[in-house]
Design an enzyme around this catalytic site. Structure first.
Site, PDB file in Angstrom:
ATOM      1  N   SER A   1       0.785  -1.230   0.000  1.00  0.00           N
ATOM      2  CA  SER A   1       0.000   0.000   0.000  1.00  0.00           C
ATOM      3  C   SER A   1       0.817   1.282   0.000  1.00  0.00           C
ATOM      4  CB  SER A   1      -0.940   0.012   1.192  1.00  0.00           C
ATOM      5  OG  SER A   1      -0.231   0.281   2.367  1.00  0.00           O
TER       6      SER A   1
ATOM      7  N   HIS B   1      -5.551  -4.370  -0.478  1.00  0.00           N
ATOM      8  CA  HIS B   1      -5.551  -3.214  -1.391  1.00  0.00           C
ATOM      9  C   HIS B   1      -5.876  -3.609  -2.823  1.00  0.00           C
ATOM     10  CE1 HIS B   1      -4.335  -0.207   1.514  1.00  0.00           C
ATOM     11  NE2 HIS B   1      -3.615  -1.172   2.062  1.00  0.00           N
TER      12      HIS B   1
ATOM     13  N   LYS C   1     -12.099  -1.137   2.721  1.00  0.00           N
ATOM     14  CA  LYS C   1     -11.445  -0.251   1.763  1.00  0.00           C
ATOM     15  C   LYS C   1     -12.304  -0.194   0.495  1.00  0.00           C
ATOM     16  CE  LYS C   1      -7.246  -0.490   4.387  1.00  0.00           C
ATOM     17  NZ  LYS C   1      -5.987  -1.138   4.721  1.00  0.00           N
TER      18      LYS C   1
END
Ligand SMILES: *Cc1c(COP(=O)(O)O)cnc(C)c1O
Length: 407
Positions: A188, A216, A247
């Protein structure tokens, strides 16, 4: 001992080192992402957020909100207990089916966050398999490191994405000894991507299990949002795929997907799963709606990638240095903690742009950066305002530019 004095001393030390964390107090506005109000000293000010991990704006998607409203109205607020004692609701089970299907695995298991899923799953596997050695990429996330540490298992830390170094460690271990290779897909802070296929090849050759954090990448890559492993056709070669619902999926929660035996093993032995109240059913319902939507819709993923290349191109045109990588994360390199914090402060105060500075210890000293995460909810006008502000600040801070790209 003077406890308060001790706390103050420790905090002062952090401040002196420039490592004291300051949070921006935001009020996000549903329907108007990526704008939010920043509750600053002089009252709330409108800002455009450029560092959110709600990568696709799913946190305001009508289907997600409708599912959550429906579940709150239908089931109430909380789950009412741990999964073991009255906390397993229909919504949790539906979501686990959705996640197992997303990754082409037999089963999935929910946790209260991605952090907890890494900590609990790695901690349990590593502590409950006698004689296991975990081989961990040196840049793995804190949640993986803590899980491995907690297990007190034997551990080898291999150089980041370095297959030779990984193989050197594997060769060094007895062939029949149990092993687990732990890594991420998209890292990330630099936005680089691990050589997953080659890691799986090594795992096969040396009889190791593989554990991949796709936090991610889930929702963002692959034809159905299954992550990098889906995009590369590798999901069936991984022993465990771990992801977050907080996320790209825009809600909260974490999970692992794996064989039914492995999932049942973690379900049965992981303290961090067993002894904590289950996620609210509305959270599970919202996450399931998000996962379901992104399985059949590519529009968000396409627009996301488009926006990312637009920002990169505009930065290049101004010579603002950013690390090139094959992902959606744009690290704009400042290389100085004071300037990094200064630019972030001025962006917020004078330009209404919020980008959190990333300093040591999150990244190595000298690589301080602004981590920009464009999304489909940013407009071209937002991009223009961002690059113009960065251009002005680059001049003001006398930061080096790269040679102008051909226009
Ligand atoms: C954010 C993050 C996690 C933790 O996920 P949460 O759902 O936020 O707890 C795990 N791994 C990586 C690589 C992360 O960046």
């Amino acid at each position: 001992m003077n406890y308060q004095e001790y706390f103050r001393d420790q905090l002062r030390q952090l401040q002196d080192e420039g490592n004291y964390r300051v949070f921006a107090e935001l009020e996000r506005h549903c329907g108007a992402f990526p704008t939010a109000h920043n509750h600053a000293e002089n009252g709330p000010e409108k800002v455009t957020v450029w560092c959110s991990n709600d990568y696709l704006g799913m946190g305001q998607h009508p289907k997600v909100l409708a599912a959550m409203h429906r579940a709150i109205d239908g089931c109430g607020a909380g789950a009412g207990g741990t999964r073991n004692i009255s906390g397993t609701t229909h919504e949790h089970v539906l979501l686990e089916h959705e996640l197992a299907d997303l990754h082409g695995k037999e089963a999935a298991l929910l946790f209260t966050s991605g952090y907890v899923s890494n900590w609990a799953a790695l901690g349990t596997l590593a502590s409950r398999i006698p004689g296991i050695t975990v081989l961990s990429d040196e840049l793995n996330h804190a949640s993986m490191i803590e899980g491995i540490r907690h297990s007190r298992c034997a551990k080898r830390v291999w150089k980041h994405n370095d297959l030779k170094d990984l193989e050197r460690h594997l060769m060094d271990l007895p062939f029949n000894a149990p092993k687990l290779i732990a890594s991420e897909s998209v890292y990330s802070m630099d936005g680089d991507i691990a050589p997953i296929k080659e890691i799986c090849d090594l795992a096969d050759r040396y009889g190791a299990m593989t554990y991949l954090d796709e936090v991610h990448a889930v929702g963002l890559y692959g034809p159905r949002g299954g992550g990098i492993a889906e995009r590369e056709g590798l999901m069936d070669r991984l022993t465990v795929i771990e992801g977050t619902l907080g996320k790209a999926f825009g809600v909260v929660g974490g999970y692992i997907a794996a064989s039914k035996e492995l999932v049942d093993f973690v379900r049965s032995f992981a303290s961090g799963f067993i002894f904590t109240t289950a996620l609210p059913p509305a959270v599970a319902a919202g996450a399931a709606a998000s996962v379901r939507h992104l399985k059949q819709s590519n529009a968000e993923r396409c627009l996301h990638q488009q926006r990312v290349s637009e920002v990169r191109g505009r930065l290049d045109a101004l010579g603002i240095p950013h690390t090139s990588n094959p992902s959606h994360i744009i690290p704009v390199m400042v290389g100085d903690p004071v300037k990094c914090r200064f630019i972030s402060d001025v962006l917020m105060r004078d330009y209404g742009i919020y980008i959190q500075p990333i300093n040591y210890p999150t990244v190595p000293k000298g690589t301080e950066r602004l981590r920009i995460t464009p999304s489909p909810v940013h407009s071209s006008e937002d991009v223009t305002r961002l690059v113009e502000a960065l251009g002005a600040l680059w001049t003001q801070c006398q930061l080096a530019r790269k040679p102008m790209a051909a226009q």
